[in-house]
Design a protein around this motif. Structure first.
Motif, short mmCIF file in Angstrom:
data_model
loop_
_atom_site.label_atom_id
_atom_site.label_comp_id
_atom_site.label_asym_id
_atom_site.label_seq_id
_atom_site.Cartn_x
_atom_site.Cartn_y
_atom_site.Cartn_z
N HIS A 297 0.89 -1.17 0.07
CA HIS A 297 -0.01 -0.37 0.17
C HIS A 297 0.55 1.04 -0.28
CE1 HIS A 297 -4.23 1.44 -0.09
NE2 HIS A 297 -3.57 2.49 1.03
N ASN A 298 0.90 1.42 -0.83
CA ASN A 298 1.00 2.95 -1.29
C ASN A 298 3.45 2.42 -1.55
OD1 ASN A 298 2.63 6.02 -1.58
ND2 ASN A 298 2.84 6.23 0.67
N LEU B 167 -2.71 1.22 -2.73
CA LEU B 167 -3.35 2.61 -3.04
C LEU B 167 -3.79 2.96 -4.22
CD1 LEU B 167 -4.25 4.89 -1.36
CD2 LEU B 167 -1.14 6.05 -1.51
N LYS C 46 -7.88 3.93 -5.73
CA LYS C 46 -8.06 5.39 -5.71
C LYS C 46 -9.02 5.23 -6.86
CE LYS C 46 -4.40 8.53 -4.00
NZ LYS C 46 -3.18 9.41 -4.30
N ARG D 104 -12.12 3.89 -6.19
CA ARG D 104 -12.91 5.04 -5.52
C ARG D 104 -12.10 5.99 -5.16
NH1 ARG D 104 -14.52 3.45 -0.27
NH2 ARG D 104 -12.50 5.08 1.24
N LYS E 234 -12.44 9.55 -2.26
CA LYS E 234 -11.98 9.13 -1.17
C LYS E 234 -11.22 8.85 -0.51
CE LYS E 234 -16.94 6.86 -2.47
NZ LYS E 234 -17.82 6.48 -1.70
N ARG E 235 -11.30 8.73 0.51
CA ARG E 235 -10.16 8.29 1.55
C ARG E 235 -9.87 6.91 1.70
NH1 ARG E 235 -10.69 7.87 6.43
NH2 ARG E 235 -8.66 8.16 6.92
N ASN E 236 -8.42 6.36 0.70
CA ASN E 236 -8.58 5.76 0.51
C ASN E 236 -6.88 4.62 2.03
OD1 ASN E 236 -10.10 3.98 -1.89
ND2 ASN E 236 -8.94 6.64 -2.65
N SER E 237 -6.89 5.05 2.94
CA SER E 237 -5.63 4.90 3.98
C SER E 237 -6.43 3.44 3.97
CB SER E 237 -6.00 5.51 5.00
OG SER E 237 -7.36 5.24 5.55
N ASP F 204 -7.19 2.10 7.17
CA ASP F 204 -7.86 2.17 7.78
C ASP F 204 -9.11 2.27 7.04
OD1 ASP F 204 -6.07 1.67 10.07
OD2 ASP F 204 -5.92 4.01 10.66
N ALA F 205 -9.14 3.20 5.80
CA ALA F 205 -10.56 3.56 5.63
C ALA F 205 -11.16 1.90 4.88
CB ALA F 205 -10.45 5.20 4.41
N HIS G 74 -14.62 -0.20 5.16
CA HIS G 74 -15.09 -0.21 3.37
C HIS G 74 -15.81 -1.42 3.50
CE1 HIS G 74 -17.31 0.56 0.00
NE2 HIS G 74 -15.92 -0.32 -0.79
#
Length: 233
Positions: A89-90, A121, A125, A128, A131-134, A136-137, A141
């Motif tokens: 992620h990232n 990540l 994106k 979604r 929208k927040r895509n951390s 946690d988010a 979801h």
């Protein structure tokens, strides 16, 4: 296909400023199933963590003081990830730190040790936008519980990301039950059993409750009734 879900924690946010890796967590997937063959290291970075990074992971200098240094675990790490597809992620963040660590040891770039990279990540994106895509988010979801995540931890985050990735790419929020128990050099060993020899065990009350929680999570992910509900009806 062998995939490794990978996450790191670091002393800061820029390796060019001398920041180092303090934790590596890896979760293995084989043919989209969790194998339980995970890898985890805490590392002594020989420097203090920046205040912002310390607030994220909570790994103090005192805690890390007796942990191995990167050069002591790099061969095990290289062998573990060799040729695998990485899921991060990232991804640019983690890859920059790993390439920095490899460069400090005069090793070939980390980029040459794995097969390819999936950046969840970037995927999120696309799925979604706006929208927040951390992590946690995305857990929220897809209905994946992260209540036990008080601070960031590389192995914990890799485990959560594995569930998120599977949910993003197959619409199921966890494959924790799909653990490969027995494997051979040629892959998973399958044994044919006569139906008469199959022992059927009824689910316990706790298992029924856990299944209901899973269905509720799937309902939340699809914003309605999941296929399991429709089949039962």
């Amino acid at each position: 296909m062998r995939q490794i879900v990978l996450d790191t924690e670091t002393t800061g946010f820029n390796p060019k400023l001398g920041n180092r890796i303090v934790e590596i967590g890896c979760v293995e997937l084989h043919n989209r199933m969790l194998t339980g063959n995970n890898l985890h290291f805490y590392l002594n970075p020989d420097r203090e963590s920046e205040e912002g990074a310390l607030a994220v992971h909570g790994l103090t200098t005192e805690f890390l003081s007796d942990k191995p240094r990167f050069h002591e675990v790099v061969e095990e790490f290289r062998e573990y990830i060799r040729g695998a597809e990485l899921i991060i992620h990232n991804a640019p963040f983690d890859l920059a730190f790993l390439n920095h660590e490899f460069k400090m040891m005069n090793l070939p770039p980390f980029d040459g040790h794995y097969g390819s990279v999936i950046d969840t990540l970037v995927q999120a994106k696309e799925m979604r936008p706006g929208k927040r895509n951390s992590l946690d988010a995305l857990c929220d979801h897809f209905g994946i519980s992260n209540a036990h995540r008080k601070l960031h931890g590389a192995l914990l985050d890799a485990e959560l990301l594995a569930d998120v990735y599977l949910a993003m790419t197959r619409g199921q929020n966890s494959l924790s039950m799909d653990v490969e128990v027995e494997a051979t050099s040629g892959g998973v060993h399958l044994e044919h059993v006569a139906l008469a020899d199959v022992l059927v065990l009824s689910a316990s009350a706790d298992e029924v409750a856990a299944h209901e929680d899973l269905l509720n999570g799937l309902d939340k992910a699809v914003k309605g009734n999941c296929l399991w509900r429709a089949a039962a009806a």
